[in-house]
Design a protein around this motif. Structure first.
Motif, mmCIF file in Angstrom:
data_model
loop_
_atom_site.group_PDB
_atom_site.id
_atom_site.type_symbol
_atom_site.label_atom_id
_atom_site.label_comp_id
_atom_site.label_asym_id
_atom_site.label_seq_id
_atom_site.Cartn_x
_atom_site.Cartn_y
_atom_site.Cartn_z
ATOM 1 N N THR A 103 0.861 -1.178 0.000
ATOM 2 C CA THR A 103 0.000 0.000 0.000
ATOM 3 C C THR A 103 0.897 1.227 0.000
ATOM 4 O O THR A 103 1.951 1.213 -0.620
ATOM 5 C CB THR A 103 -0.968 -0.018 1.191
ATOM 6 O OG1 THR A 103 -0.218 -0.114 2.399
ATOM 7 C CG2 THR A 103 -1.945 -1.181 1.088
ATOM 8 N N HIS A 104 0.509 2.248 0.699
ATOM 9 C CA HIS A 104 1.248 3.506 0.693
ATOM 10 C C HIS A 104 2.440 3.421 1.647
ATOM 11 O O HIS A 104 2.307 3.681 2.837
ATOM 12 C CB HIS A 104 0.332 4.655 1.114
ATOM 13 C CG HIS A 104 -0.847 4.783 0.223
ATOM 14 N ND1 HIS A 104 -0.803 5.469 -0.972
ATOM 15 C CD2 HIS A 104 -2.105 4.305 0.321
ATOM 16 C CE1 HIS A 104 -1.979 5.417 -1.554
ATOM 17 N NE2 HIS A 104 -2.784 4.712 -0.796
ATOM 18 N N ILE A 105 3.577 3.027 1.099
ATOM 19 C CA ILE A 105 4.797 2.949 1.905
ATOM 20 C C ILE A 105 5.923 3.669 1.166
ATOM 21 O O ILE A 105 5.834 3.904 -0.039
ATOM 22 C CB ILE A 105 5.203 1.477 2.205
ATOM 23 C CG1 ILE A 105 5.482 0.706 0.904
ATOM 24 C CG2 ILE A 105 4.153 0.777 3.041
ATOM 25 C CD1 ILE A 105 6.054 -0.676 1.115
ATOM 26 N N ARG A 106 6.962 3.978 1.899
ATOM 27 C CA ARG A 106 8.122 4.619 1.282
ATOM 28 C C ARG A 106 8.762 3.645 0.295
ATOM 29 O O ARG A 106 8.811 2.439 0.543
ATOM 30 C CB ARG A 106 9.163 4.995 2.342
ATOM 31 C CG ARG A 106 8.748 6.078 3.278
ATOM 32 C CD ARG A 106 9.790 6.407 4.368
ATOM 33 N NE ARG A 106 10.722 5.334 4.673
ATOM 34 C CZ ARG A 106 12.031 5.362 4.349
ATOM 35 N NH1 ARG A 106 12.552 6.380 3.734
ATOM 36 N NH2 ARG A 106 12.821 4.348 4.684
ATOM 37 N N LEU A 107 9.243 4.167 -0.814
ATOM 38 C CA LEU A 107 9.875 3.344 -1.834
ATOM 39 C C LEU A 107 11.032 2.537 -1.247
ATOM 40 O O LEU A 107 11.227 1.372 -1.590
ATOM 41 C CB LEU A 107 10.356 4.217 -3.000
ATOM 42 C CG LEU A 107 10.894 3.489 -4.217
ATOM 43 C CD1 LEU A 107 9.860 2.516 -4.780
ATOM 44 C CD2 LEU A 107 11.310 4.482 -5.283
#
Length: 124
Positions: A103-107
């Motif tokens: 999901t929305h995580i740091r690259l």
């Protein structure tokens, strides 16, 4: 044309339009509060069989947070609203559907978050 649905297709579906609150609780950013409230309300309608689907659009994550909703995006918000049900983020159009493993995580966190089990769970 095949890639442009006819107006007739859209006429099959009913849309439920409701007004968002005109005031946020003290100290919360109104537009962010309205966005979060709308996601909550739409999810409630689907869970209570008042609607059969939920379609989301872009949200401004910082504004959502400033409105009192501490989520990184729709995916974890919807999971929480549905009792922490496992969810998958999907992007789709007429010819392609793509489900994301994360999901929305740091690259920089992606290599440690993509596992064989998560790939399998996403596909199945």
């Amino acid at each position: 044309p095949k890639d442009i649905p006819s107006r007739r297709i859209y006429e099959k579906y009913d849309a439920l339009l409701i007004s968002a609150p005109s005031r946020a609780p003290r100290g919360l950013f109104l537009p962010g509060y309205q966005a979060g409230w709308s996601i909550q309300k739409a999810t409630e309608f689907v869970l209570n069989n008042k609607n059969s689907a939920l379609v989301t659009g872009p949200i401004h994550k910082k504004r959502l947070n400033a409105g009192g909703f501490r989520y990184s995006g729709h995916t974890d918000f919807l999971s929480d609203l549905c009792g922490r049900t496992p969810v998958t983020m999907m992007l789709a159009n007429q010819t392609l559907r793509v489900s994301l493993v994360t999901t929305h995580i740091r690259l920089g966190d992606v290599p440690t978050k993509v596992t064989s089990k998560k790939i399998t769970d996403t596909i199945l």
